[in-house]
Motif scaffolding. Sequence first.
Motif, PDB file in Angstrom:
ATOM      1  N   TRP A  98       0.842  -1.190   0.000  1.00  0.00           N
ATOM      2  CA  TRP A  98       0.000   0.000   0.000  1.00  0.00           C
ATOM      3  C   TRP A  98       0.883   1.247   0.000  1.00  0.00           C
ATOM      4  CZ3 TRP A  98      -5.081   0.102  -0.829  1.00  0.00           C
ATOM      5  CH2 TRP A  98      -5.819  -1.067  -0.614  1.00  0.00           C
ATOM      6  N   SER A  99       0.480   2.221  -0.781  1.00  0.00           N
ATOM      7  CA  SER A  99       1.202   3.486  -0.816  1.00  0.00           C
ATOM      8  C   SER A  99       0.839   4.338   0.396  1.00  0.00           C
ATOM      9  CB  SER A  99       0.835   4.258  -2.088  1.00  0.00           C
ATOM     10  OG  SER A  99      -0.478   4.811  -1.986  1.00  0.00           O
ATOM     11  N   GLY A 100       1.561   5.441   0.546  1.00  0.00           N
ATOM     12  CA  GLY A 100       1.112   6.477   1.461  1.00  0.00           C
ATOM     13  C   GLY A 100      -0.062   7.226   0.847  1.00  0.00           C
ATOM     14  N   TRP A 101      -0.496   8.265   1.522  1.00  0.00           N
ATOM     15  CA  TRP A 101      -1.644   9.037   1.047  1.00  0.00           C
ATOM     16  C   TRP A 101      -1.234  10.021  -0.056  1.00  0.00           C
ATOM     17  CZ3 TRP A 101      -6.407   7.720   2.349  1.00  0.00           C
ATOM     18  CH2 TRP A 101      -6.644   7.063   3.564  1.00  0.00           C
ATOM     19  N   LEU A 102      -2.091  10.140  -1.046  1.00  0.00           N
ATOM     20  CA  LEU A 102      -1.986  11.187  -2.056  1.00  0.00           C
ATOM     21  C   LEU A 102      -3.150  12.142  -1.847  1.00  0.00           C
ATOM     22  CD1 LEU A 102      -0.786  12.407  -4.690  1.00  0.00           C
ATOM     23  CD2 LEU A 102      -2.384  10.940  -5.961  1.00  0.00           C
ATOM     24  N   GLY A 103      -2.830  13.408  -1.611  1.00  0.00           N
ATOM     25  CA  GLY A 103      -3.873  14.420  -1.480  1.00  0.00           C
ATOM     26  C   GLY A 103      -4.197  15.014  -2.838  1.00  0.00           C
ATOM     27  N   VAL A 104      -5.483  15.083  -3.197  1.00  0.00           N
ATOM     28  CA  VAL A 104      -5.904  15.583  -4.510  1.00  0.00           C
ATOM     29  C   VAL A 104      -7.017  16.600  -4.339  1.00  0.00           C
ATOM     30  CG1 VAL A 104      -5.224  13.535  -5.812  1.00  0.00           C
ATOM     31  CG2 VAL A 104      -7.480  13.615  -4.760  1.00  0.00           C
ATOM     32  N   LYS A 105      -7.152  17.464  -5.343  1.00  0.00           N
ATOM     33  CA  LYS A 105      -8.201  18.482  -5.340  1.00  0.00           C
ATOM     34  C   LYS A 105      -9.024  18.356  -6.621  1.00  0.00           C
ATOM     35  CE  LYS A 105      -7.264  22.716  -4.000  1.00  0.00           C
ATOM     36  NZ  LYS A 105      -6.801  24.133  -4.009  1.00  0.00           N
ATOM     37  N   PHE A 106     -10.336  18.219  -6.464  1.00  0.00           N
ATOM     38  CA  PHE A 106     -11.253  18.119  -7.599  1.00  0.00           C
ATOM     39  C   PHE A 106     -11.970  19.457  -7.782  1.00  0.00           C
ATOM     40  CE2 PHE A 106     -10.903  13.844  -5.877  1.00  0.00           C
ATOM     41  CZ  PHE A 106     -10.672  13.085  -7.011  1.00  0.00           C
ATOM     42  N   LYS A 107     -11.942  19.979  -8.998  1.00  0.00           N
ATOM     43  CA  LYS A 107     -12.644  21.224  -9.282  1.00  0.00           C
ATOM     44  C   LYS A 107     -14.099  20.911  -9.594  1.00  0.00           C
ATOM     45  CE  LYS A 107     -12.359  25.492 -11.946  1.00  0.00           C
ATOM     46  NZ  LYS A 107     -11.631  26.252 -12.999  1.00  0.00           N
ATOM     47  N   LEU A 108     -15.016  21.504  -8.814  1.00  0.00           N
ATOM     48  CA  LEU A 108     -16.441  21.248  -8.992  1.00  0.00           C
ATOM     49  C   LEU A 108     -17.150  22.371  -9.719  1.00  0.00           C
ATOM     50  CD1 LEU A 108     -17.263  19.839  -5.434  1.00  0.00           C
ATOM     51  CD2 LEU A 108     -16.502  18.598  -7.472  1.00  0.00           C
ATOM     52  N   GLY A 109     -16.559  23.534  -9.747  1.00  0.00           N
ATOM     53  CA  GLY A 109     -17.166  24.682 -10.401  1.00  0.00           C
ATOM     54  C   GLY A 109     -16.208  25.846 -10.346  1.00  0.00           C
ATOM     55  N   PRO A 110     -16.636  26.993 -10.854  1.00  0.00           N
ATOM     56  CA  PRO A 110     -15.724  28.144 -10.894  1.00  0.00           C
ATOM     57  C   PRO A 110     -15.190  28.533  -9.519  1.00  0.00           C
ATOM     58  CG  PRO A 110     -17.693  28.541 -12.221  1.00  0.00           C
ATOM     59  CD  PRO A 110     -17.948  27.278 -11.467  1.00  0.00           C
ATOM     60  N   LEU A 111     -15.998  28.365  -8.474  1.00  0.00           N
ATOM     61  CA  LEU A 111     -15.585  28.811  -7.147  1.00  0.00           C
ATOM     62  C   LEU A 111     -15.601  27.691  -6.121  1.00  0.00           C
ATOM     63  CD1 LEU A 111     -17.581  32.176  -7.028  1.00  0.00           C
ATOM     64  CD2 LEU A 111     -15.169  31.862  -7.604  1.00  0.00           C
ATOM     65  N   GLN A 112     -15.687  26.464  -6.573  1.00  0.00           N
ATOM     66  CA  GLN A 112     -15.796  25.373  -5.619  1.00  0.00           C
ATOM     67  C   GLN A 112     -14.873  24.222  -5.996  1.00  0.00           C
ATOM     68  OE1 GLN A 112     -19.608  23.393  -5.333  1.00  0.00           O
ATOM     69  NE2 GLN A 112     -19.278  22.809  -3.198  1.00  0.00           N
ATOM     70  N   SER A 113     -14.224  23.666  -5.001  1.00  0.00           N
ATOM     71  CA  SER A 113     -13.399  22.478  -5.195  1.00  0.00           C
ATOM     72  C   SER A 113     -13.570  21.573  -3.985  1.00  0.00           C
ATOM     73  CB  SER A 113     -11.923  22.856  -5.382  1.00  0.00           C
ATOM     74  OG  SER A 113     -11.433  23.507  -4.223  1.00  0.00           O
ATOM     75  N   ALA A 114     -13.128  20.335  -4.130  1.00  0.00           N
ATOM     76  CA  ALA A 114     -13.231  19.355  -3.047  1.00  0.00           C
ATOM     77  C   ALA A 114     -11.906  18.624  -2.933  1.00  0.00           C
ATOM     78  CB  ALA A 114     -14.365  18.366  -3.329  1.00  0.00           C
ATOM     79  N   ARG A 115     -11.436  18.475  -1.708  1.00  0.00           N
ATOM     80  CA  ARG A 115     -10.154  17.817  -1.471  1.00  0.00           C
ATOM     81  C   ARG A 115     -10.361  16.429  -0.880  1.00  0.00           C
ATOM     82  NH1 ARG A 115      -6.743  22.259   1.771  1.00  0.00           N
ATOM     83  NH2 ARG A 115      -5.671  20.351   2.414  1.00  0.00           N
ATOM     84  N   GLY A 116      -9.574  15.486  -1.408  1.00  0.00           N
ATOM     85  CA  GLY A 116      -9.654  14.122  -0.926  1.00  0.00           C
ATOM     86  C   GLY A 116      -8.276  13.525  -0.742  1.00  0.00           C
ATOM     87  N   VAL A 117      -8.256  12.342  -0.111  1.00  0.00           N
ATOM     88  CA  VAL A 117      -7.010  11.601   0.053  1.00  0.00           C
ATOM     89  C   VAL A 117      -7.255  10.167  -0.393  1.00  0.00           C
ATOM     90  CG1 VAL A 117      -6.021  13.035   1.877  1.00  0.00           C
ATOM     91  CG2 VAL A 117      -7.559  11.169   2.498  1.00  0.00           C
ATOM     92  N   VAL A 118      -6.251   9.578  -1.053  1.00  0.00           N
ATOM     93  CA  VAL A 118      -6.409   8.254  -1.645  1.00  0.00           C
ATOM     94  C   VAL A 118      -5.095   7.492  -1.525  1.00  0.00           C
ATOM     95  CG1 VAL A 118      -5.804   9.141  -3.953  1.00  0.00           C
ATOM     96  CG2 VAL A 118      -7.143   7.021  -3.754  1.00  0.00           C
ATOM     97  N   ARG A 119      -5.196   6.161  -1.449  1.00  0.00           N
ATOM     98  CA  ARG A 119      -4.017   5.298  -1.419  1.00  0.00           C
ATOM     99  C   ARG A 119      -4.099   4.321  -2.584  1.00  0.00           C
ATOM    100  NH1 ARG A 119      -3.645   2.485   4.192  1.00  0.00           N
ATOM    101  NH2 ARG A 119      -1.461   2.245   3.667  1.00  0.00           N
TER     102      ARG A 119
END
Length: 620
Positions: A234-255
């Motif tokens: 298993w890897s460590g965590w990768l933090g990612v940011k998803f763009k949902l709209g012009p002024l909104q994004s969502a951050r997640g973590v995945v392995r």
Amino acid sequence: MSSLPIRKVVVVGLDGLEPSIVDAMLARGALPNLARLSDGPVAPRVATTAPAQTPVAWSTFATGLGPGGHGVFDFLRRDPATYRVDSGLNRYERKSALLPPKAVNQRQGETIWDLLTAAGIPSTILRCPCTYPPDRLRGSLLGGMGVPDMRGGFGTSTYYTAAPGSSPREAENLVPLADDGRSPIATHLLGPRSPKSPEGARVDVQLVRAAEPGSLTIRSAGEPRELTIREGEWSGWLGVKFKLGPLQSARGVVRFLLIRRDPTVVLYASPINFDPAAPLFPISHPPEFARELADDIGPFHTAGFVEDHNGLINDRISEDQFLAQCDDAWRERRAMMERELSRLDSGLFYCLFDTPDRVQHMLWRHREPDHPANRGRDVSPALAAAIEDQYRRGDEVVGQALDHVDDRTLLIVLSDHGFHGFQRQFHLNTWLHREGLLALKPGVAPGEAAGDFLRGIDWDRTKAYAMGLGGLFLNLQGREGRGIVPPDEADALRRSIADKLTGLRDDERGRVAIRSARPRDEVYSGPFVADAPDVVVDHAPGHRASWSSSMGGVADGPLHEDNVKAWSGDHCVDPSAAPGVLFMNRPFRREGASLLELAPTILQALGVDQGPRMEGNPLR
């Protein structure tokens, strides 16, 4: 024993501990810390709920109310007006297209921490089921079972492969790879769904074979920019940011788990968890509490189902890799507990360790050589022993808690239910179909064509239907959108169905499969009884509602069928056959103890009156 008043109550939840296993290990001296809390070699039992399900049971613990009082009856619930099947733990509502969706907890009733807050006493609650969205309280709370992954599910993984003809399996995204064995591979992670993008927001990633054999580097705009992983680890965590709209994004973590690098890449990505530092929806109270935890202990799983059982069910990861991920879950939770206990001087502390439950669900077949799930699979004594290893780890957690116990502390250790093998499944909707109580749409036959989520049912000719793990519902006039059962006939129909199901035998196995079936008014009381199944079905140990019926399907073939899934253990049986265990560091009434009585016991210890609707009495 100190006569000083209690200043703090510490509750350690060990989900799914089976009393018979605890007894055997106590007798061998294998659980030394629990032995310190026990008067003898037999663990005290605590009666569970009907049904014996984690969200139902822990909601009863939290409120001192049965399911009819707190409104949680199953993992799933249906909207009777539309027959839509949805989560029984929480829902999302959106009052206006101009407003963002809002999470709503399905659990009702006052909790222990509500009453303590009103009395000015703090609580720290870590990962209690049915605490999403998080309750407001004096103190801190981190949501547990019910917190979704970023795809909105209970564990939505992603499988990357270049193999032609591959298709996604249960609760899984499948991303095809164009891999010539040499060049970098352009691919992506799938994030939150949205009305504008039903497939979901994306984050681009690039897979590059590293110089070291068996290694792969994942490049992205996330953190870290380059993450190197190795086959089988298993890897460590990768933090990612998803763009949902012009002024909104969502951050997640995945392995990630690199299954194979050559000749073509096969890669597994865990469900994407909310980033605890910046979740899309609040997962803690106060909202910054999750970030503060992550600052101190590092990134952690935030989804309600931490252990990646779907990856094992789908044969994407091995049992050893599943256990390795479970090890990480133990480490995370213990670090959280240590952080909070080290600063606790008064009030309530609660922490749930879910992992014993998940490991037993997935590895129980190794304890039963004749289990149908063993066909075509290896049976390993080492993996059978891995279940007892979960109990040893739980005992170590109890020792960790005891290090923080003084003569003014009440320590409570309990499980919400026990455990059994799950060898045979009963197709309840198929039985209803054969009894003439459920009809399918014209041209639709039982089996795959009937679909899931009640889609194949002809409501104008159906009197009863099943979904979830606890029982069945009448298609009642005035309640269901297209109900046909007159209200004045409902009681008689409930009783008739219950009588026919009680004692139903599995002739192939030569034993009773359903111990009893009960009309709901014999099981539940309280303001939410109308949401309960009309008939509650109590399976014998070794049996359970089928995968098909639980999802609102109508299977073809025999009524009773072998369970051949890796999910080979369960507890959704007659509640009297699945009690949990209960230990305290102070004398308590052991006979007839029930989960209903834990909330009054905790409140009494801290000098607070129990809620007026609470159904149990203090155990001390």
